[in-house]
Design a protein around this motif. Structure first.
Motif, PDB file in Angstrom:
ATOM      1  N   UNK A   1       0.828  -1.197   0.000  1.00  0.00           N
ATOM      2  CA  UNK A   1       0.000   0.000   0.000  1.00  0.00           C
ATOM      3  C   UNK A   1       0.871   1.258   0.000  1.00  0.00           C
ATOM      4  N   UNK A   2       1.844   1.309   0.895  1.00  0.00           N
ATOM      5  CA  UNK A   2       2.706   2.495   0.966  1.00  0.00           C
ATOM      6  C   UNK A   2       3.531   2.666  -0.306  1.00  0.00           C
ATOM      7  N   UNK A   3       4.055   1.563  -0.836  1.00  0.00           N
ATOM      8  CA  UNK A   3       4.810   1.638  -2.088  1.00  0.00           C
ATOM      9  C   UNK A   3       3.960   2.180  -3.217  1.00  0.00           C
ATOM     10  N   UNK A   4       2.735   1.707  -3.324  1.00  0.00           N
ATOM     11  CA  UNK A   4       1.828   2.192  -4.365  1.00  0.00           C
ATOM     12  C   UNK A   4       1.503   3.666  -4.162  1.00  0.00           C
ATOM     13  N   UNK A   5       1.278   4.053  -2.919  1.00  0.00           N
ATOM     14  CA  UNK A   5       0.962   5.452  -2.622  1.00  0.00           C
ATOM     15  C   UNK A   5       2.136   6.365  -2.957  1.00  0.00           C
ATOM     16  N   UNK A   6       3.345   5.933  -2.650  1.00  0.00           N
ATOM     17  CA  UNK A   6       4.531   6.749  -2.947  1.00  0.00           C
ATOM     18  C   UNK A   6       4.722   6.879  -4.455  1.00  0.00           C
ATOM     19  N   UNK A   7       4.583   5.792  -5.184  1.00  0.00           N
ATOM     20  CA  UNK A   7       4.721   5.843  -6.639  1.00  0.00           C
ATOM     21  C   UNK A   7       3.647   6.741  -7.245  1.00  0.00           C
ATOM     22  N   UNK A   8       2.413   6.636  -6.757  1.00  0.00           N
ATOM     23  CA  UNK A   8       1.336   7.490  -7.256  1.00  0.00           C
ATOM     24  C   UNK A   8       1.622   8.956  -6.952  1.00  0.00           C
ATOM     25  N   UNK A   9       2.092   9.235  -5.751  1.00  0.00           N
ATOM     26  CA  UNK A   9       2.412  10.615  -5.368  1.00  0.00           C
ATOM     27  C   UNK A   9       3.488  11.200  -6.281  1.00  0.00           C
ATOM     28  N   UNK A  10       4.558  10.451  -6.495  1.00  0.00           N
ATOM     29  CA  UNK A  10       5.657  10.918  -7.350  1.00  0.00           C
ATOM     30  C   UNK A  10       5.155  11.142  -8.779  1.00  0.00           C
ATOM     31  N   UNK A  11       4.413  10.190  -9.302  1.00  0.00           N
ATOM     32  CA  UNK A  11       3.913  10.285 -10.678  1.00  0.00           C
ATOM     33  C   UNK A  11       2.986  11.484 -10.828  1.00  0.00           C
ATOM     34  N   UNK A  12       2.072  11.687  -9.891  1.00  0.00           N
ATOM     35  CA  UNK A  12       1.141  12.809  -9.978  1.00  0.00           C
ATOM     36  C   UNK A  12       1.855  14.146  -9.833  1.00  0.00           C
ATOM     37  N   UNK A  13       2.901  14.206  -9.005  1.00  0.00           N
ATOM     38  CA  UNK A  13       3.672  15.458  -8.881  1.00  0.00           C
ATOM     39  C   UNK A  13       4.457  15.759 -10.155  1.00  0.00           C
ATOM     40  N   UNK A  14       5.034  14.722 -10.778  1.00  0.00           N
ATOM     41  CA  UNK A  14       5.767  14.925 -12.029  1.00  0.00           C
ATOM     42  C   UNK A  14       4.829  15.433 -13.111  1.00  0.00           C
ATOM     43  N   UNK A  15       3.621  14.901 -13.151  1.00  0.00           N
ATOM     44  CA  UNK A  15       2.644  15.328 -14.159  1.00  0.00           C
ATOM     45  C   UNK A  15       1.998  16.655 -13.841  1.00  0.00           C
ATOM     46  N   UNK A  16       2.201  17.156 -12.628  1.00  0.00           N
ATOM     47  CA  UNK A  16       1.657  18.436 -12.239  1.00  0.00           C
ATOM     48  C   UNK A  16       0.193  18.382 -11.838  1.00  0.00           C
ATOM     49  N   UNK A  17      -0.318  17.202 -11.594  1.00  0.00           N
ATOM     50  CA  UNK A  17      -1.705  17.059 -11.195  1.00  0.00           C
ATOM     51  C   UNK A  17      -1.921  17.568  -9.768  1.00  0.00           C
ATOM     52  N   UNK A  18      -0.922  17.322  -8.906  1.00  0.00           N
ATOM     53  CA  UNK A  18      -1.020  17.813  -7.517  1.00  0.00           C
ATOM     54  C   UNK A  18       0.195  18.647  -7.195  1.00  0.00           C
TER      55      UNK A  18
END
Length: 151
Positions: free
Chosen positions: A134-151
């Protein structure tokens, strides 16, 4: 082996019906659209299970035969591969996983004696695996969304 094949077919029919319902309710894919894909997946799985029984090597799990067979059948240029991909694309992955995980839970529930033999350490390891995933998925999602500028 015939009894095993009959049991597998019955299991595939039950799980297939559950997948059709989940696909329809959760993803608005009409049952008639999903039936060819479900039948295709069931036939590939059945063939993989039969191959596993016919080949005496117990070191190779049946899922390896099923995956290899599915891979070969969907290679571009293989006769019928486009049709198999078209049919199976109408079946959502999450509609498949829900009944299979339910079946796995029932299987574990039927053999609590075997589960108890694993000991309390298995529960702790399982909890760490779930939390880590769960934490690994959340971290990957956070990084990906920040790179894309979504969050």
């Amino acid at each position: 082996m015939l009894k095993n094949i009959q049991e597998w077919i019955l299991l595939f029919v039950i799980i297939g019906a559950m997948i059709i319902i989940g696909n329809w309710i959760g993803y608005d894919i009409m049952p008639l659209q999903a039936i060819p894909g479900i039948i295709t997946l069931a036939l590939i799985s059945l063939a993989g299970l039969i191959i596993h029984r016919l080949i005496p090597s117990k070191k190779i799990p049946s899922i390896a035969y099923i995956g290899l067979l599915a891979f070969i059948l969907t290679i571009p240029g293989f006769p019928g591969s486009e049709q198999i991909v078209t049919w199976t694309s109408e079946v959502n992955l999450l509609a498949i996983t829900t009944p299979i995980l339910a079946y796995a839970g029932i299987s574990i529930g039927r053999s609590w004696a075997d589960f108890v033999k694993l000991g309390w350490k298995t529960i702790i390891v399982g909890m760490f695996v779930l939390v880590g995933t769960y934490l690994g998925s959340a971290i990957i999602a956070e990084i990906t969304l920040r790179i894309q500028g979504v969050i």
